[in-house]
Design a protein around this motif. Structure first.
Motif, PDB file in Angstrom:
ATOM      1  N   HIS A 104     -17.726  18.301 -32.072  1.00 28.46           N
ATOM      2  CA  HIS A 104     -17.325  17.320 -33.095  1.00 28.46           C
ATOM      3  C   HIS A 104     -15.933  17.687 -33.582  1.00 28.46           C
ATOM      4  O   HIS A 104     -15.696  18.805 -34.054  1.00 28.46           O
ATOM      5  CB  HIS A 104     -18.304  17.311 -34.264  1.00 28.46           C
ATOM      6  CG  HIS A 104     -17.890  16.386 -35.374  1.00 28.46           C
ATOM      7  ND1 HIS A 104     -18.088  15.023 -35.317  1.00 28.46           N
ATOM      8  CD2 HIS A 104     -17.275  16.634 -36.559  1.00 28.46           C
ATOM      9  CE1 HIS A 104     -17.618  14.465 -36.412  1.00 28.46           C
ATOM     10  NE2 HIS A 104     -17.125  15.423 -37.195  1.00 28.46           N
ATOM     11  N   VAL A 105     -15.004  16.763 -33.464  1.00 28.43           N
ATOM     12  CA  VAL A 105     -13.615  17.000 -33.880  1.00 28.43           C
ATOM     13  C   VAL A 105     -13.466  16.508 -35.317  1.00 28.43           C
ATOM     14  O   VAL A 105     -13.501  15.295 -35.575  1.00 28.43           O
ATOM     15  CB  VAL A 105     -12.629  16.261 -32.945  1.00 28.43           C
ATOM     16  CG1 VAL A 105     -11.194  16.551 -33.382  1.00 28.43           C
ATOM     17  CG2 VAL A 105     -12.850  16.680 -31.501  1.00 28.43           C
ATOM     18  N   PRO A 106     -13.325  17.413 -36.301  1.00 26.95           N
ATOM     19  CA  PRO A 106     -13.322  16.977 -37.717  1.00 26.95           C
ATOM     20  C   PRO A 106     -12.149  16.086 -38.081  1.00 26.95           C
ATOM     21  O   PRO A 106     -12.271  15.208 -38.929  1.00 26.95           O
ATOM     22  CB  PRO A 106     -13.285  18.304 -38.491  1.00 26.95           C
ATOM     23  CG  PRO A 106     -12.746  19.307 -37.532  1.00 26.95           C
ATOM     24  CD  PRO A 106     -13.203  18.871 -36.178  1.00 26.95           C
ATOM     25  N   GLY A 107     -10.992  16.296 -37.432  1.00 29.45           N
ATOM     26  CA  GLY A 107      -9.822  15.498 -37.785  1.00 29.45           C
ATOM     27  C   GLY A 107      -9.923  14.048 -37.391  1.00 29.45           C
ATOM     28  O   GLY A 107      -9.263  13.182 -37.971  1.00 29.45           O
ATOM     29  N   THR A 108     -10.743  13.746 -36.377  1.00 33.09           N
ATOM     30  CA  THR A 108     -10.901  12.358 -35.918  1.00 33.09           C
ATOM     31  C   THR A 108     -12.298  11.816 -36.143  1.00 33.09           C
ATOM     32  O   THR A 108     -12.522  10.610 -36.066  1.00 33.09           O
ATOM     33  CB  THR A 108     -10.575  12.260 -34.421  1.00 33.09           C
ATOM     34  OG1 THR A 108     -11.491  13.083 -33.684  1.00 33.09           O
ATOM     35  CG2 THR A 108      -9.153  12.729 -34.151  1.00 33.09           C
ATOM     36  N   CYS A 127      -6.231  20.611 -28.441  1.00 31.87           N
ATOM     37  CA  CYS A 127      -6.179  20.087 -29.819  1.00 31.87           C
ATOM     38  C   CYS A 127      -4.867  20.381 -30.527  1.00 31.87           C
ATOM     39  O   CYS A 127      -4.210  21.409 -30.290  1.00 31.87           O
ATOM     40  CB  CYS A 127      -7.314  20.683 -30.638  1.00 31.87           C
ATOM     41  SG  CYS A 127      -8.948  20.332 -29.966  1.00 31.87           S
ATOM     42  N   SER A 128      -4.525  19.466 -31.441  1.00 28.62           N
ATOM     43  CA  SER A 128      -3.405  19.656 -32.361  1.00 28.62           C
ATOM     44  C   SER A 128      -3.958  20.180 -33.687  1.00 28.62           C
ATOM     45  O   SER A 128      -5.172  20.244 -33.901  1.00 28.62           O
ATOM     46  CB  SER A 128      -2.671  18.334 -32.586  1.00 28.62           C
ATOM     47  OG  SER A 128      -3.513  17.424 -33.286  1.00 28.62           O
ATOM     48  N   GLU A 129      -3.048  20.520 -34.613  1.00 27.10           N
ATOM     49  CA  GLU A 129      -3.479  21.047 -35.904  1.00 27.10           C
ATOM     50  C   GLU A 129      -4.194  19.990 -36.739  1.00 27.10           C
ATOM     51  O   GLU A 129      -5.127  20.296 -37.484  1.00 27.10           O
ATOM     52  CB  GLU A 129      -2.277  21.606 -36.673  1.00 27.10           C
ATOM     53  CG  GLU A 129      -1.734  22.895 -36.087  1.00 27.10           C
ATOM     54  CD  GLU A 129      -0.743  23.569 -37.008  1.00 27.10           C
ATOM     55  OE1 GLU A 129      -0.397  22.964 -38.052  1.00 27.10           O
ATOM     56  OE2 GLU A 129      -0.299  24.694 -36.708  1.00 27.10           O
ATOM     57  N   ARG A 130      -3.782  18.726 -36.609  1.00 25.79           N
ATOM     58  CA  ARG A 130      -4.425  17.681 -37.400  1.00 25.79           C
ATOM     59  C   ARG A 130      -5.873  17.485 -36.977  1.00 25.79           C
ATOM     60  O   ARG A 130      -6.736  17.203 -37.801  1.00 25.79           O
ATOM     61  CB  ARG A 130      -3.663  16.359 -37.300  1.00 25.79           C
ATOM     62  CG  ARG A 130      -4.198  15.314 -38.271  1.00 25.79           C
ATOM     63  CD  ARG A 130      -3.358  14.067 -38.312  1.00 25.79           C
ATOM     64  NE  ARG A 130      -3.545  13.236 -37.133  1.00 25.79           N
ATOM     65  CZ  ARG A 130      -3.082  11.988 -37.033  1.00 25.79           C
ATOM     66  NH1 ARG A 130      -2.381  11.462 -38.027  1.00 25.79           N
ATOM     67  NH2 ARG A 130      -3.268  11.287 -35.938  1.00 25.79           N
ATOM     68  N   GLU A 131      -6.152  17.634 -35.688  1.00 28.52           N
ATOM     69  CA  GLU A 131      -7.516  17.446 -35.214  1.00 28.52           C
ATOM     70  C   GLU A 131      -8.451  18.544 -35.709  1.00 28.52           C
ATOM     71  O   GLU A 131      -9.652  18.346 -35.816  1.00 28.52           O
ATOM     72  CB  GLU A 131      -7.519  17.376 -33.685  1.00 28.52           C
ATOM     73  CG  GLU A 131      -7.004  16.044 -33.162  1.00 28.52           C
ATOM     74  CD  GLU A 131      -6.326  16.134 -31.819  1.00 28.52           C
ATOM     75  OE1 GLU A 131      -5.991  15.069 -31.258  1.00 28.52           O
ATOM     76  OE2 GLU A 131      -6.112  17.263 -31.332  1.00 28.52           O
ATOM     77  N   LEU A 132      -7.880  19.704 -36.074  1.00 30.30           N
ATOM     78  CA  LEU A 132      -8.674  20.774 -36.671  1.00 30.30           C
ATOM     79  C   LEU A 132      -8.567  20.761 -38.196  1.00 30.30           C
ATOM     80  O   LEU A 132      -9.080  21.649 -38.867  1.00 30.30           O
ATOM     81  CB  LEU A 132      -8.219  22.139 -36.144  1.00 30.30           C
ATOM     82  CG  LEU A 132      -8.868  22.625 -34.849  1.00 30.30           C
ATOM     83  CD1 LEU A 132      -8.541  21.710 -33.676  1.00 30.30           C
ATOM     84  CD2 LEU A 132      -8.435  24.056 -34.538  1.00 30.30           C
ATOM     85  N   GLU A 133      -7.880  19.753 -38.737  1.00 31.60           N
ATOM     86  CA  GLU A 133      -7.671  19.591 -40.182  1.00 31.60           C
ATOM     87  C   GLU A 133      -6.945  20.793 -40.784  1.00 31.60           C
ATOM     88  O   GLU A 133      -7.201  21.179 -41.923  1.00 31.60           O
ATOM     89  CB  GLU A 133      -8.993  19.346 -40.916  1.00 31.60           C
ATOM     90  CG  GLU A 133      -9.632  18.009 -40.584  1.00 31.60           C
ATOM     91  CD  GLU A 133     -10.848  17.704 -41.444  1.00 31.60           C
ATOM     92  OE1 GLU A 133     -11.534  18.657 -41.850  1.00 31.60           O
ATOM     93  OE2 GLU A 133     -11.112  16.514 -41.710  1.00 31.60           O
ATOM     94  N   LEU A 134      -6.027  21.368 -39.992  1.00 35.14           N
ATOM     95  CA  LEU A 134      -5.223  22.484 -40.495  1.00 35.14           C
ATOM     96  C   LEU A 134      -3.932  21.992 -41.125  1.00 35.14           C
ATOM     97  O   LEU A 134      -3.376  22.653 -42.009  1.00 35.14           O
ATOM     98  CB  LEU A 134      -4.904  23.460 -39.353  1.00 35.14           C
ATOM     99  CG  LEU A 134      -6.119  24.076 -38.643  1.00 35.14           C
ATOM    100  CD1 LEU A 134      -5.653  24.999 -37.521  1.00 35.14           C
ATOM    101  CD2 LEU A 134      -6.990  24.838 -39.633  1.00 35.14           C
ATOM    102  N   SER A 135      -3.435  20.859 -40.681  1.00 32.98           N
ATOM    103  CA  SER A 135      -2.241  20.240 -41.244  1.00 32.98           C
ATOM    104  C   SER A 135      -2.184  18.807 -40.728  1.00 32.98           C
ATOM    105  O   SER A 135      -3.093  18.351 -40.034  1.00 32.98           O
ATOM    106  CB  SER A 135      -0.971  21.005 -40.847  1.00 32.98           C
ATOM    107  OG  SER A 135      -0.689  20.789 -39.469  1.00 32.98           O
TER     108      SER A 135
END
Length: 806
Positions: A104-108, A127-135
């Motif tokens: 499950h990808v939290p950012g999307t 993954c990018s940082e947004r997809e991990l909700e890091l930025s």
């Protein structure tokens, strides 16, 4: 109060798991509201390498990546999967973060599934940082150093595997608004050992160029103690990564090293601090004083506040620089150019801070803690610890400490009695264990006296000592034990006769089709006056609202309000009752229990037999008589018209037993109905629960049916009366002619109007009654019947002035 697991372990030496800590916190009274565990959301993301990246044959902006993954972790078997990636930086040899199928990808918000993109299989995602909700960065996938261990969980590699715990703190536990206070509770529970706190004073190398003074008006109450020091030569840049991550984890935004240190101490030790830029402090002195009123300050939240007289302020020669204990000013705040700072630590009066914060509508972490009470004895140690951290992170050198006032003495002691734990909470805890628990919480024990620590302002008696022991041991270990019975065998009934009567009246009214209401015993002044109350003796000193200022003199106001609400919602046929207290004065004995019923609308639904009709006073009378019969009141009662002013004067009456009023029934006065907005007529009855005499024989069964083997005799009488004479007067007079023989008297005809005038004269009417005679012991002879008839005629004539109609 938010903190992370690693932050907690800086104060608590423990091997306990996250689940054990969370369970213990709630059990200790520090209710856990939320646990944000990165392992639950980001645990599936692992470090992987793009072994080869080539252009997608059917898409110019997509790449086919052959990704090397180690799903079992470092040292495990290498697996290769194909991933279609659109990131511009995807290339051969890049080490990044991989999400396998099923993640499950939290950012999307997407659950990854095997897919086909432009004819090519894709199994997973780089993954990018947004997809991990890091930025919010999503311009490319995450790039890691080439030596990053493949297969390792990314949260472990990046130091993100630090669960955040959010606990709900009650107002009486300000000590738990710091991580160290939480750790102390867990250590007392046995989940670890509280680490020692090294508070080595920082030696000052020069005299502070900034002095502090407290206005004498505030030393006793307001600001008993204020301390600070100058630290010169600091470099105020970004704070280190570990500090930024810690603040971000609890929802705070890192600003600069100096500001982040003060925020760190607010949450770590429940010690709010503030830093002033020395270059902006005019006159080299800070003064803590009550505001004169009208001073304005641009605070750190970007808003301008006008101070009212008495509010505490910190000022320099140019004006107010800080709203004391609540929020600093923008003018003297620290920036990247700040070189010299004044670090302050003070103790503020909780009530004064709360009053100012509410008046200015400022919510800050400092206010939240000061108004609940911080540890006054930690004022100076907190300053020393913060000084050490600033020197470590920002460099510079510290001056000597300057201060004014004195730390308030909170020392108090209470009697410690180990036996009270058993008597108060029912837990048998050995005295040695109780002493160990209290000492681990910071209490000092001297014989049978216990001294609470300075950080526990909520401990105000020996019962609080018992509470501390019980919550640490855990109230879940409290065993339910039945109380000792005073006697063996079947328990004797405990309801009083009046309580039994109340229960019977409730059941009877419910059986008659009424719905029970439970309304407030408080009503507004106008309603109280409308029902014969409203005097000062029944007025509440502290009403909960303007509509509940007086004790009710009757139950009808509450029922009428309920009926009006029901009518407003389209329910026009209403049958309500309430049984409860009414008040005639302010003394304990000036109240009684009433049962009141209210009928509005029709007696039933519409039907083809046209039996539906509007309720009238006789419905109320019949229901009142039914309730009286159910509680065993005498069947023979008298009636009169001596009713309260809120009943219709010509359509209401009372049922009495001598001078004792059993019930009042009739139509509610139109004036009252108008005041409550009731549509249509309403009838009601009120019974005093204690008015009817108790049955002489109280049995659980009905009395035996009494049958008379002698035939009853009925005789009819018609009397010519003045039109003003009430039928009730005739019935009562006839009933009293011979109480032994006369069983019932009923009116069966009334002749009035123009025809009556032509036959009997102006102002006259004819009223016919039937009298039922029930002989006792022998059959009545004609002479006996004539004698009783003569008595009836004589009684009616004397009581009403009427004559027997010829």
């Amino acid at each position: 109060m938010k903190f992370t697991l690693s932050w907690l372990k800086e104060h608590l030496e423990t091997e306990a798991t996250l689940d054990e800590i969370v369970e213990a916190l709630t059990d200790l009274g520090l209710e856990v509201e939320e646990v944000a565990d990165p392992a639950a959301t980001l645990g599936a993301f692992r470090i992987a390498k793009i072994a080869e990246a080539v252009k997608h044959p059917d898409a110019d902006k997509l790449n086919l990546c052959r990704v090397e993954t180690l799903p079992d972790g470092p040292g495990g078997k290498v697996e290769e999967v194909q991933v279609v990636c659109g990131a511009p930086n995807a290339r051969t040899g890049l080490v990044g973060v991989f999400a396998p199928v099923g993640t499950h990808v939290p950012g999307t918000g997407v659950d990854l599934k095997p897919g086909v993109i432009r004819g090519q299989a894709s199994n997973g995602m780089m993954c990018s940082e947004r997809e991990l909700e890091l930025s919010e960065d999503h311009d490319g996938i995450i790039e890691l150093p080439s030596d990053a261990p493949l297969g390792m969980r990314y949260i472990d590699y990046a130091g993100l595997n630090d669960p955040m715990i959010y606990i709900k703190i009650t107002p009486n536990r300000p000590d738990a608004l710091g991580v160290r206070g939480v750790a102390r509770d867990l250590a007392a529970r046995g989940l670890g050992t509280l680490k020692a706190l090294d508070v080595t004073p920082v030696a000052g190398t020069f005299a502070s160029p900034v002095t502090v003074t407290i206005d004498p008006a505030l030393k006793d109450k307001g600001c008993p103690y204020f301390a600070g020091r100058v630290i010169r030569g600091v470099k105020n840049g970004p704070s280190p990564k570990w500090l930024q991550q810690r603040l971000k984890a609890i929802g705070l935004r890192p600003i600069s090293a100096l500001v982040d240190v003060t925020n760190f101490f607010t949450f770590a030790y429940n010690r709010p601090l503030h830093v002033f830029d020395v270059a902006k402090v005019q006159g080299g002195a800070l003064r803590i004083h009550p505001a004169a009123g009208g001073e304005e300050i641009l605070a750190l939240d970007g808003k301008t506040y006008a101070l009212k007289p008495g509010m505490m302020a910190i000022s320099d020669a140019s004006g107010v620089e800080s709203i004391a204990g609540i929020m600093g000013g923008e003018h003297s705040g620290c920036t990247e150019e700040t070189v010299d700072v004044f670090l302050e630590s003070a103790y503020w009066d909780p009530i004064t801070i709360a009053t100012t914060g509410r008046a200015l509508k400022i919510n800050s972490d400092a206010r939240y803690r000061f108004e609940r009470g911080v540890d006054p004895e930690f004022t100076l140690p907190g300053l020393e610890l913060a000084t050490r951290m600033i020197l470590d992170l920002c460099g510079g050198e510290a001056s000597e400490v300057v201060s004014d006032g004195a730390v308030p003495d909170t020392t108090r002691d209470y009697r410690f009695d180990a036996a009270r734990c058993s008597s108060l909470v029912g837990m048998d805890i050995p005295e040695a264990q109780q002493r160990t628990i209290l000492e681990s919480l910071g209490f000092r024990l001297n014989g049978d006296r216990a001294t609470p620590p300075s950080w526990r302002p909520d401990v105000l008696g020996d019962a609080d000592l018992v509470e501390e022991v019980a919550r640490v041991v855990s109230l879940t270990k409290l065993e339910g034990k039945p109380m000792a019975r005073p006697q063996s065998g079947v328990p004797v009934p405990i309801l009083t006769p009046l309580q039994k009567r109340e229960r019977l009246m409730r059941r009877t009214l419910a059986a008659l089709g009424y719905h029970e209401c439970v309304t407030y015993s408080f009503i507004d002044a106008a309603s109280a006056a409308l029902f014969g109350g409203g005097e000062d003796a029944l007025k509440l000193e502290n009403p909960i609202s303007s509509e509940m200022t007086h004790m009710r003199p009757d139950l009808l106001p509450g029922l009428l309000q309920a009926a009006a609400r029901n009518q407003a919602r389209g329910f026009m046929d209403i049958a309500l009752f309430e049984l409860g207290p009414v008040f005639h004065g302010g003394e304990p004995g000036e109240q009684e229990i009433h049962a009141t019923g209210l009928l509005i609308g029709a007696n039933g639904p519409r039907d083809p037999h046209h039996a539906r009709r509007n309720v009238d006073l006789f419905d109320a009378k019949a229901d009142a008589e039914a309730v009286l019969a159910a509680i065993g009141a005498p069947a023979k009662t008298q009636s009169d018209r001596n009713v309260a002013s809120w009943f219709h004067p010509g359509r209401a009456g009372r049922l009495t037993l001598g001078k004792n009023a059993l019930a009042t029934f009739g139509e509610v006065h139109p004036r009252v109905l108008k005041a409550y907005g009731i549509k249509g007529a309403a009838v009601a009855f009120t019974l005093s629960v204690a008015a009817a005499p108790m049955p002489k024989k109280a049995t659980a069964t009905r009395p035996a049916l009494v049958l008379n083997d002698l035939q009853a005799v009925e005789r009819d009488f018609a009397f010519v009366l003045d039109t003003s004479v009430e039928a009730l007067a005739v019935v009562n007079a006839a009933q009293g002619a011979d109480k032994a023989l006369i069983e019932t008297v009923r009116v069966f005809d009334e002749f009035s109007g123009d025809k009556a005038v032509s036959q009997m004269g102006e102002g006259k009417k004819s009223l016919a009654i039937t009298v039922r005679l029930q002989p006792q012991g022998k059959t009545l002879t004609e002479e006996d019947i004539e004698a009783v008839s003569a008595k009836i005629v004589d009684k009616v004539s004397k009581a009403t002035g009427g004559t027997l109609r010829g």
